[in-house]
Structure formats: structure tokens, C-alpha cells
Design an enzyme around this catalytic site. Structure first.
Site, PDB file in Angstrom:
ATOM      1  N   ASN A 190      -2.065   1.202   6.013  1.00  0.00           N
ATOM      2  CA  ASN A 190      -1.109   0.283   5.417  1.00  0.00           C
ATOM      3  C   ASN A 190      -0.707  -0.686   6.516  1.00  0.00           C
ATOM      4  O   ASN A 190      -0.339  -0.251   7.603  1.00  0.00           O
ATOM      5  CB  ASN A 190       0.107   1.084   4.919  1.00  0.00           C
ATOM      6  CG  ASN A 190       1.255   0.201   4.484  1.00  0.00           C
ATOM      7  OD1 ASN A 190       1.084  -0.989   4.270  1.00  0.00           O
ATOM      8  ND2 ASN A 190       2.424   0.796   4.346  1.00  0.00           N
ATOM      9  N   GLY A 191      -0.794  -1.990   6.261  1.00  0.00           N
ATOM     10  CA  GLY A 191      -0.414  -2.972   7.271  1.00  0.00           C
ATOM     11  C   GLY A 191      -1.536  -3.950   7.512  1.00  0.00           C
ATOM     12  O   GLY A 191      -2.456  -4.075   6.704  1.00  0.00           O
ATOM     13  N   HIS A 201      28.111 -38.808  -9.904  1.00  0.00           N
ATOM     14  CA  HIS A 201      27.458 -39.558 -10.979  1.00  0.00           C
ATOM     15  C   HIS A 201      27.485 -38.793 -12.296  1.00  0.00           C
ATOM     16  O   HIS A 201      26.724 -39.106 -13.196  1.00  0.00           O
ATOM     17  CB  HIS A 201      26.015 -39.890 -10.576  1.00  0.00           C
ATOM     18  CG  HIS A 201      25.942 -40.732  -9.331  1.00  0.00           C
ATOM     19  ND1 HIS A 201      26.441 -42.012  -9.274  1.00  0.00           N
ATOM     20  CD2 HIS A 201      25.471 -40.453  -8.090  1.00  0.00           C
ATOM     21  CE1 HIS A 201      26.262 -42.491  -8.053  1.00  0.00           C
ATOM     22  NE2 HIS A 201      25.687 -41.560  -7.309  1.00  0.00           N
ATOM     23  N   CYS A 252       0.807  -1.222   0.000  1.00  0.00           N
ATOM     24  CA  CYS A 252       0.000   0.000   0.000  1.00  0.00           C
ATOM     25  C   CYS A 252       0.846   1.282   0.000  1.00  0.00           C
ATOM     26  O   CYS A 252       1.893   1.345   0.617  1.00  0.00           O
ATOM     27  CB  CYS A 252      -0.947   0.097   1.183  1.00  0.00           C
ATOM     28  SG  CYS A 252      -2.035  -1.306   1.352  1.00  0.00           S
ATOM     29  N   GLU A 310      19.099 -16.247 -14.978  1.00  0.00           N
ATOM     30  CA  GLU A 310      18.119 -15.269 -15.447  1.00  0.00           C
ATOM     31  C   GLU A 310      18.647 -13.836 -15.402  1.00  0.00           C
ATOM     32  O   GLU A 310      18.262 -13.021 -16.225  1.00  0.00           O
ATOM     33  CB  GLU A 310      16.763 -15.414 -14.739  1.00  0.00           C
ATOM     34  CG  GLU A 310      16.747 -15.283 -13.247  1.00  0.00           C
ATOM     35  CD  GLU A 310      15.376 -15.596 -12.624  1.00  0.00           C
ATOM     36  OE1 GLU A 310      14.369 -15.693 -13.338  1.00  0.00           O
ATOM     37  OE2 GLU A 310      15.322 -15.735 -11.380  1.00  0.00           O
ATOM     38  N   LYS A 329      18.861 -17.961 -10.480  1.00  0.00           N
ATOM     39  CA  LYS A 329      19.033 -16.509 -10.374  1.00  0.00           C
ATOM     40  C   LYS A 329      20.170 -16.036 -11.277  1.00  0.00           C
ATOM     41  O   LYS A 329      20.074 -15.013 -11.937  1.00  0.00           O
ATOM     42  CB  LYS A 329      19.357 -16.113  -8.923  1.00  0.00           C
ATOM     43  CG  LYS A 329      18.157 -16.062  -8.003  1.00  0.00           C
ATOM     44  CD  LYS A 329      17.331 -14.811  -8.207  1.00  0.00           C
ATOM     45  CE  LYS A 329      15.906 -14.959  -7.750  1.00  0.00           C
ATOM     46  NZ  LYS A 329      15.053 -15.834  -8.572  1.00  0.00           N
ATOM     47  N   LYS A 349       7.519 -11.006 -15.849  1.00  0.00           N
ATOM     48  CA  LYS A 349       7.200 -11.203 -14.437  1.00  0.00           C
ATOM     49  C   LYS A 349       6.100 -12.238 -14.271  1.00  0.00           C
ATOM     50  O   LYS A 349       6.114 -13.047 -13.362  1.00  0.00           O
ATOM     51  CB  LYS A 349       6.770  -9.854 -13.834  1.00  0.00           C
ATOM     52  CG  LYS A 349       6.493  -9.893 -12.344  1.00  0.00           C
ATOM     53  CD  LYS A 349       7.769 -10.085 -11.572  1.00  0.00           C
ATOM     54  CE  LYS A 349       7.554 -10.307 -10.095  1.00  0.00           C
ATOM     55  NZ  LYS A 349       8.682 -11.064  -9.504  1.00  0.00           N
ATOM     56  N   GLU A 403      17.979 -22.749  -6.909  1.00  0.00           N
ATOM     57  CA  GLU A 403      17.515 -21.356  -6.953  1.00  0.00           C
ATOM     58  C   GLU A 403      18.698 -20.411  -7.206  1.00  0.00           C
ATOM     59  O   GLU A 403      18.580 -19.455  -7.971  1.00  0.00           O
ATOM     60  CB  GLU A 403      16.784 -21.022  -5.640  1.00  0.00           C
ATOM     61  CG  GLU A 403      16.328 -19.584  -5.479  1.00  0.00           C
ATOM     62  CD  GLU A 403      15.338 -19.092  -6.532  1.00  0.00           C
ATOM     63  OE1 GLU A 403      14.840 -19.895  -7.330  1.00  0.00           O
ATOM     64  OE2 GLU A 403      15.093 -17.877  -6.562  1.00  0.00           O
ATOM     65  N   TRP A 442      -2.752  -2.582  -1.912  1.00  0.00           N
ATOM     66  CA  TRP A 442      -2.316  -3.946  -2.229  1.00  0.00           C
ATOM     67  C   TRP A 442      -3.083  -4.792  -1.234  1.00  0.00           C
ATOM     68  O   TRP A 442      -2.759  -4.826  -0.046  1.00  0.00           O
ATOM     69  CB  TRP A 442      -0.808  -4.051  -2.025  1.00  0.00           C
ATOM     70  CG  TRP A 442      -0.256  -5.416  -2.256  1.00  0.00           C
ATOM     71  CD1 TRP A 442       0.106  -6.340  -1.308  1.00  0.00           C
ATOM     72  CD2 TRP A 442       0.028  -6.021  -3.510  1.00  0.00           C
ATOM     73  NE1 TRP A 442       0.588  -7.462  -1.901  1.00  0.00           N
ATOM     74  CE2 TRP A 442       0.556  -7.302  -3.246  1.00  0.00           C
ATOM     75  CE3 TRP A 442      -0.112  -5.617  -4.836  1.00  0.00           C
ATOM     76  CZ2 TRP A 442       0.946  -8.180  -4.260  1.00  0.00           C
ATOM     77  CZ3 TRP A 442       0.281  -6.494  -5.828  1.00  0.00           C
ATOM     78  CH2 TRP A 442       0.803  -7.749  -5.552  1.00  0.00           C
ATOM     79  N   ARG A 455       3.856   0.379  -5.383  1.00  0.00           N
ATOM     80  CA  ARG A 455       3.721  -0.343  -4.113  1.00  0.00           C
ATOM     81  C   ARG A 455       2.480  -1.188  -4.040  1.00  0.00           C
ATOM     82  O   ARG A 455       2.340  -2.036  -3.159  1.00  0.00           O
ATOM     83  CB  ARG A 455       3.682   0.651  -2.951  1.00  0.00           C
ATOM     84  CG  ARG A 455       4.903   1.490  -2.816  1.00  0.00           C
ATOM     85  CD  ARG A 455       4.594   2.626  -1.874  1.00  0.00           C
ATOM     86  NE  ARG A 455       4.119   2.106  -0.617  1.00  0.00           N
ATOM     87  CZ  ARG A 455       4.871   1.936   0.435  1.00  0.00           C
ATOM     88  NH1 ARG A 455       6.135   2.252   0.379  1.00  0.00           N
ATOM     89  NH2 ARG A 455       4.368   1.468   1.539  1.00  0.00           N
TER      90      ARG A 455
HETATM   91  C1  G6P Z   1       8.178 -16.211 -14.216  1.00  0.00           C
HETATM   92  C2  G6P Z   1       9.047 -15.301 -13.360  1.00  0.00           C
HETATM   93  C3  G6P Z   1       9.657 -16.080 -12.210  1.00  0.00           C
HETATM   94  C4  G6P Z   1       8.581 -16.774 -11.410  1.00  0.00           C
HETATM   95  C5  G6P Z   1       7.711 -17.671 -12.300  1.00  0.00           C
HETATM   96  C6  G6P Z   1       6.478 -18.161 -11.576  1.00  0.00           C
HETATM   97  O1  G6P Z   1       8.985 -17.108 -14.904  1.00  0.00           O
HETATM   98  O2  G6P Z   1      10.057 -14.707 -14.150  1.00  0.00           O
HETATM   99  O3  G6P Z   1      10.376 -15.193 -11.358  1.00  0.00           O
HETATM  100  O4  G6P Z   1       9.164 -17.541 -10.415  1.00  0.00           O
HETATM  101  O5  G6P Z   1       7.236 -16.922 -13.423  1.00  0.00           O
HETATM  102  O6  G6P Z   1       5.657 -17.071 -11.315  1.00  0.00           O
HETATM  103  P1  G6P Z   1       4.525 -17.069 -10.211  1.00  0.00           P
HETATM  104  O7  G6P Z   1       3.887 -15.720 -10.341  1.00  0.00           O
HETATM  105  O8  G6P Z   1       3.571 -18.170 -10.592  1.00  0.00           O
HETATM  106  O9  G6P Z   1       5.156 -17.319  -8.895  1.00  0.00           O
END
Ligand code: G6P
Length: 639
Positions: free
Chosen positions: A116-117, A531, A14, A515, A512, A634, A508, A90, A39
Site C-alpha cells: 500500500n503506498g 450589485h 489499498c 448538498e 457543501k 457520488k 464550495e 486502489w 478502501r
Molecule cells: C456529483 C458529486 C459531486 C462531484 C460531482 C463531479 O455531483 O455528488 O460531489 O463533485 O459529481 O464528480 P466527479 O467524479 O466528476 O469529480
């Protein structure tokens, strides 16, 4: 920029703006909301005081919807009044609809409040307020605050307090003494037209000091066009702004002071809270995001509280198999969840990439629980997996960061991660809050099925509640990781290894790096090295090794240490992530990154963070667009 800077002002859910002065307030507040829209953007609203009226307009959807509605009102006082508050939302409590948008009014319409909160004790307060005959007009926790403030103002007037800003501030102090949780509240009262009052606990609030006018906002970007002199409010403080004054007290009414500062960022840096990228800001927000996700999760009886449940406890007791479906980073959160869910509930749990799930014809029935994990709630692969599960009569539970999105809407139960909007494409705070949500689901299942006692559940929750502080400590010590990133920027490959919950962390970390830095990176289960992957190790190959806590299963940690020795013997340059005090690893680490001690299953909440920073900094050092990496989106709404 360091990662521990100014936690108090770091934004989350928010955007809030308040103005009092001589100019028409509406356009100032709308400009501020535009700057804060990053936000939260599921609804927005304003309240303006004009003579003896509070004029309100609020709309679901983006700010543009509100602006369109306001365009039809140019002739009424809303465009001229010089005291106003505005909000961009939000959603947490209550879906993103017109009626749940802020501001919320008292029953007599004389007071308007934005928030907000999360008010943790809102259901108790709501029942109490309704018992006095007040009718609620929204599903929000915020509306409680409007009614409480109105009741306190009535009581103050009845006891002879004079009309005026001081009484409004006293009313606010009394109202917030009833609230638990996190809040920044701003209120206007038609009886006190030249004042805005605000209170702050655990949510951000800054004051902008102008000449003959003053501002309030959740961050400085909202008023940076008008003034660069700001005051950061402390915890549990109330501030009263009038055109000529700023008065701060604590919740008991004693005079208090905020932290004065001069803003030397430009407007675009201000949106990012002074960080160079949204990703860095979101990494820094993680302690708060975890704390927010945990807010209000333990009921007074000690039960875990989900947000929406259209399932009975018996349905959950009947579950004989759990499938977690997700994509990308959310899938890695699911992989961690498997370890916790199986350990705590003893129910078999499988994790599956959502895009693979329905095509392999999984065995599903009424007693299968499918957990769909998604930050956006709109990922098409995850949505299709969910629909397939529902067709097969499975129960579906969503873990989601976006209130009212499709995946939670179509699920039988929902646990929202209260991480606030995530702008950077690469997921960081959403991942950590997804982990927290997964732990809570595991604990909920264990509790409902009677395999864990309420006090055992409470003990894990209390450990989770300590992680934000530990994470703040960790974030404060990331300089070495940044230096390492600059050093690794020209590597042709980086490998990551881990065992148990460290394995998804390794995946992960590699994701990162791929990407963001467009580098070759792979994550492996440490035991699988021999292996095949060990053939990749050459002289100087960087290998990031995630070491389990020796306090967990010692043998597991020892095996990883052996794996580190194996890669080192073949020339690898080892970057070891290990718990503070695990001195046994020092001899095998070319670079040691220490993380605070954390229980084994919760360790990814710590060990992931240096990997996020490593990837972000390598990408920046290579000159890439950290927030919007090439070829990625995204939210991926196609299969
Ligand atoms: C896209 C984003 C990732 C995300 C994935 C799943 O590939 O680039 O960062 O982890 O989607 O998105 P979601 O909104 O379902 O968590």
C-alpha cells in the site's frame, strides 16, 4: 471524535491483511478484505503458503471476482494453508488489471509481496533490477519490492544466514532500505512458512494480537472479529508475526515497540476509522491525501512528473488557450486553477461547467488544452465535454482520482490525484487533491514553456509539501467550528463571500451546505455584493467571509475587509476565515476562524476545510445522512 486523531492509522489507498496461525488462513483473509473493500476495489488478490508452495490468486474488479476464481480451487492447498496475505487495490502505478493486482511474486515464485503506498524511486529501481536479467510481469512499483526482497534473501542465504523468520525480517529491512516514498509492505516466503513480515513507512499498519495466531492489516476493521488487542506500528518499523510471536524492530534492526491499544469500536465504526461518517474520516485524511498526490512529482532534473503523457513538450508549448471543464466540486477546483494557471503561465484560461461546454460551441483547435477534472473519471457531462474537445482536435489532459476510468483513458495526458477512495457523496479530499493536481499542471505548463525556472517550480512544490502539516494543525483546532455549526443549524440561509481564489472557496462552502444540510446557501464574489446580493442581508443573517492573506496583495485583503464591514453594517452575523496574525479583521468578526499562513494561490487548501466541517456538522445536527444526502449520487453517469 477530534480531527487530529491517530494520523498514523488513517487509511488510504489499498487494503492489506496478513494472517499466521493454526486456522485455514484464506477465509480469515477474505473476511478481512471484505471489511477493507471500501478502501479500494479495483482488484484483489491473496497468497497462501501451503507446505512448499506459495499459492496465489488475483483478479481485476471487485472482491467477488476473486472469490469466484477461488471457488474453483477448493480442493487445492490454498483453502487450507494457515499463513496468508491479501490485498484489495486502489490502483496507482499500473492500471487495474489481473496482472497488476497484488500479490506480486519474485522471479522464482518463492516470495509474494503486497503493498500500500507509492514507491517513488521505482523507475530507477526497475531499470536496475531489469539490468540483472529479471523480467517484470506487471507495471506496478510493488513488483520492485518483491524482486529486491528475493535478492536480499538469496544474498543472506549465500552468506550463511540460517533459514528462519529472523532472516526473513533481516531481508525485509535490507530491501526497504532501498525504497523511497510511502509503503506498507507485507511479504511471505515459502522457506519460512509460519511467518509474515511487514514494513511500514508513511502508510498505515496495525498488528492484531490473537491467541496462537496474529494478524496484520491496514486498519483494525480487518481483524476486529478475531481480536480487539492491537498494536499500531510506528514510522520506519519492521514487524515479524508468527503464530506465537510479534517482533518489532526499526529499519536498522534495533528492537522497537509499537503503540498498544484496545479496540472499543464496533465493526462498522472500525470501517470508518472510528469516525461517525466517512465524510469526517475523509476530511481527516486530507493531509495524507495531499502528501500522496505530491509523492514522486519532481523528477531528479526538477521537472514535474505526470502519470501518463501522450503529448510532446512541443504540443504543450503550442498551447495558446486552456479550458478547464468539470462539474460540481471539481468545477470549483477548476476555478481556483484558473488563477494559478494564468498567473504562472500567462496563458488565457477559462473554466466552464462541463454540462454547458459543448452546447455553446466553444472555439477549440489543436493549440487548445482542455483540462478535464473529475474524481470518479466517469461523470457523463465531463466525458461528453472531453469527447467534444477531442473531435475539435483539442488536446485533453485529465485530473482524476480513479485509475483506469473512462475520462483518463480517453485523454492525451493524465495526472492522478492519489487521494484514495472517496466514499461520502460530498467531495472533500478529492477537492483538495484536485487543487494540488491543478497547481502541478500549472507549474508543468510554465516549466515546459520556459516561463518559470526549475528552482521556482521547486519552491512552489516545497510550499505545497508543507501544507499537510499546516492542515493537521488546522484540523486539530476545529472545536469552535463544531460549536458554531450547532448554533447555525436553524438558520434559514447562510451566505458566503470571497475574492480571488477565495471566491471559488465561497462557492464550495455554499455548495457543501446545500448538498448536506439542505439549507439555502449562496456564494458570491465579495465585490458583487453591492450589485444585488447585499439586499439579502437581514438582521442576524450569517455571512461567511473568506479573507485573502495580507501578505499577498494587501489591497485585495483590504477590500474584503471593507465588504465585511458593509454586511455587518446591515446586521449580518459575520464568520470570518482569516490567516493567523491578521489582527485587523478581529474587530469585524463575530466568529473568527484562523487558518495557518499559506501563499495566496495555495490558500484554498486551508480555507476550504473549516467550511467542509461546518457543513458536515450542521447536517449532522439537523439529523441528515451525511454520507448519502438525498437526491444525490457520488458519480453521475447520465447527462
Ligand atoms: C456529483 C458529486 C459531486 C462531484 C460531482 C463531479 O455531483 O455528488 O460531489 O463533485 O459529481 O464528480 P466527479 O467524479 O466528476 O469529480
Amino acid at each position: 471524535m477530534t480531527y487530529e486523531r491517530s494520523w498514523a492509522t488513517l487509511p488510504r489507498m489499498c487494503g492489506i491483511v496478513g494472517y499466521v496461525g493454526k486456522r485455514p488462513a484464506l477465509s480469515i483473509v477474505l473476511d478481512g478484505l471484505r471489511r477493507l473493500e471500501y478502501r479500494g476495489y479495483d482488484s484483489a488478490g491473496v497468497a497462501v503458503i501451503d507446505r512448499d508452495e506459495v499459492l496465489t490468486e488475483k483478479r481485476a474488479g471487485k472482491l467477488a471476482n476473486l472469490e469466484k476464481a477461488l471457488a474453483d480451487r477448493v480442493d487445492d492447498g490454498i483453502a487450507v494453508g494457515s499463513t496468508a496475505i491479501g490485498h484489495t487495490r486502489w490502483a496507482t502505478h499500473g492500471g487495474p488489471t489481473d496482472r497488476n493486482a497484488h500479490p506480486h511474486a519474485s522471479g522464482d515464485g518463492r516470495i509474494a509481496v503486497i503493498h500500500n503506498g507509492i514507491i517513488e524511486n521505482f523507475s530507477r529501481l526497475r531499470a536496475e533490477i531489469e539490468a540483472t536479467g529479471v523480467e517484470f510481469t506487471s507495471d506496478t512499483d510493488t513488483e520492485c519490492a518483491a524482486h529486491l526482497l528475493a535478492a536480499e534473501m538469496r544474498a543472506l542465504r549465500e552468506s550463511g544466514s540460517p533459514e528462519g523468520p529472523q532472516t526473513l525480517a533481516e531481508g525485509m529491512r535490507r530491501a526497504v532500505s532501498r525504497l523511497e516514498g510511502a509503503f506498507t509492505l507485507l511479504a511471505v516466503d515459502v522457506q519460512t512458512p509460519d511467518a509474515v513480515v511487514a514494513a511500514r513507512r508513511n502508510s498505515p499498519l496495525v498488528v492484531g494480537r490473537g491467541a496462537g495466531e496474529n494478524f496484520l492489516a491496514s486498519d483494525v476493521s480487518a481483524f476486529i472479529e478475531h481480536t480487539r488487542e492491537a498494536i499500531e506500528l510506528g514510522q520506519d518499523q519492521v514487524v515479524l508475526i508468527t503464530p506465537g510471536g510479534i517482533e518489532i524492530t526499526d529499519f536498522a534492526g534495533a528492537p522497537a515497540a509499537g503503540k498498544e491499544f484496545h479496540i472499543d469500536w464496533d465493526a462498522s465504526a472500525a470501517e470508518k476509522g472510528g469516525y461517525d461518517y466517512f465524510m469526517l474520516k475523509e476530511i481527516a485524511e486530507q493531509p495524507q491525501a495531499i502528501a500522496d498526490t505530491l509523492l514522486g512529482r519532481l523528477s531528479e532534473r526538477g521537472d514535474i512528473v505526470l502519470d501518463e503523457v501522450r503529448l510532446t513538450d512541443q504540443d504543450l508549448r503550442d498551447v495558446d488557450k486552456v479550458f478547464i471543464v468539470a462539474c460540481g466540486t471539481a468545477y470549483h477546483a477548476g476555478m481556483v486553477a484558473k488563477y494559478a494557471i494564468e498567473h504562472w503561465t500567462r496563458i488565457p484560461c477559462e473554466v466552464e461547467l462541463a454540462s454547458e461546454f459543448r452546447y455553446r460551441d466553444p472555439v477549440l483547435d489543436r493549440s487548445t488544452l482542455v483540462v478535464a477534472v473529475s474524481q470518479s473519471g466517469e461523470t457523463m457531462d465531463t466525458l461528453m465535454a472531453l469527447r467534444h474537445a477531442k473531435q475539435q482536435k483539442a488536446r485533453v489532459l485529465a485530473i482524476c482520482n480513479t485509475n483506469g476510468s473512462t475520462i483518463p483513458r480517453e485523454s492525451d495526458a493524465v495526472l492522478y490525484t492519489h487521494g484514495g477512495p472517496e466514499i461520502a457523496v460530498a467531495s472533500t479530499k478529492a477537492f483538495l487533491t484536485q487543487l494540488v493536481a491543478c497547481y502541478l499542471i500549472g507549474l508543468h505548463l510554465a516549466q515546459v514553456r520556459g516561463v518559470m525556472y526549475a528552482d521556482e517550480v521547486a519552491a512552489v512544490v516545497s510550499r505545497l509539501r508543507r501544507t499537510p502539516d499546516a492542515l493537521r494543525e488546522l484540523l486539530g483546532k476545529m472545536e469552535d467550528v463544531r460549536a458554531l455549526a450547532r448554533d447555525l443549524k436553524s438558520s434559514s440561509t447562510v451566505l458566503f463571500i470571497g475574492r480571488h481564489v477565495g471566491y471559488p472557496v465561497a462557492l464550495e462552502g455554499a455548495l457543501k451546505l446545500k448538498e448536506l444540510a439542505y439549507m439555502h446557501a449562496e456564494g458570491f464574489a465579495a465585490g458583487e455584493l453591492k450589485h444585488g446580493p447585499i439586499a439579502l442581508i437581514d438582521k442576524g443573517t450569517p455571512v461567511v467571509c473568506v479573507v485573502p492573506s495580507p501578505a499577498g496583495r494587501g489591497v485585495m485583503r483590504d477590500k474584503v475587509v471593507s465588504n465585511i464591514q458593509e454586511v455587518r453594517a446591515r446586521g449580518a452575523r459575520t464568520i470570518v476565515i482569516a490567516e493567523q496574525g491578521d489582527d485587523g479583521v478581529v474587530a469585524y468578526a463575530d466568529h473568527l476562524i484562523e487558518v495557518p499562513r499559506t501563499p495566496t494561490l495555495l490558500a484554498p487548501l486551508m480555507t476550504t476545510v473549516p467550511l467542509q466541517i461546518l457543513a458536515c456538522e450542521i447536517a449532522a445536527a439537523r439529523g441528515h445522512d451525511v454520507d448519502q444526502p438525498r437526491n444525490l449520487a457520488k458519480s453521475v453517469t447520465v447527462e
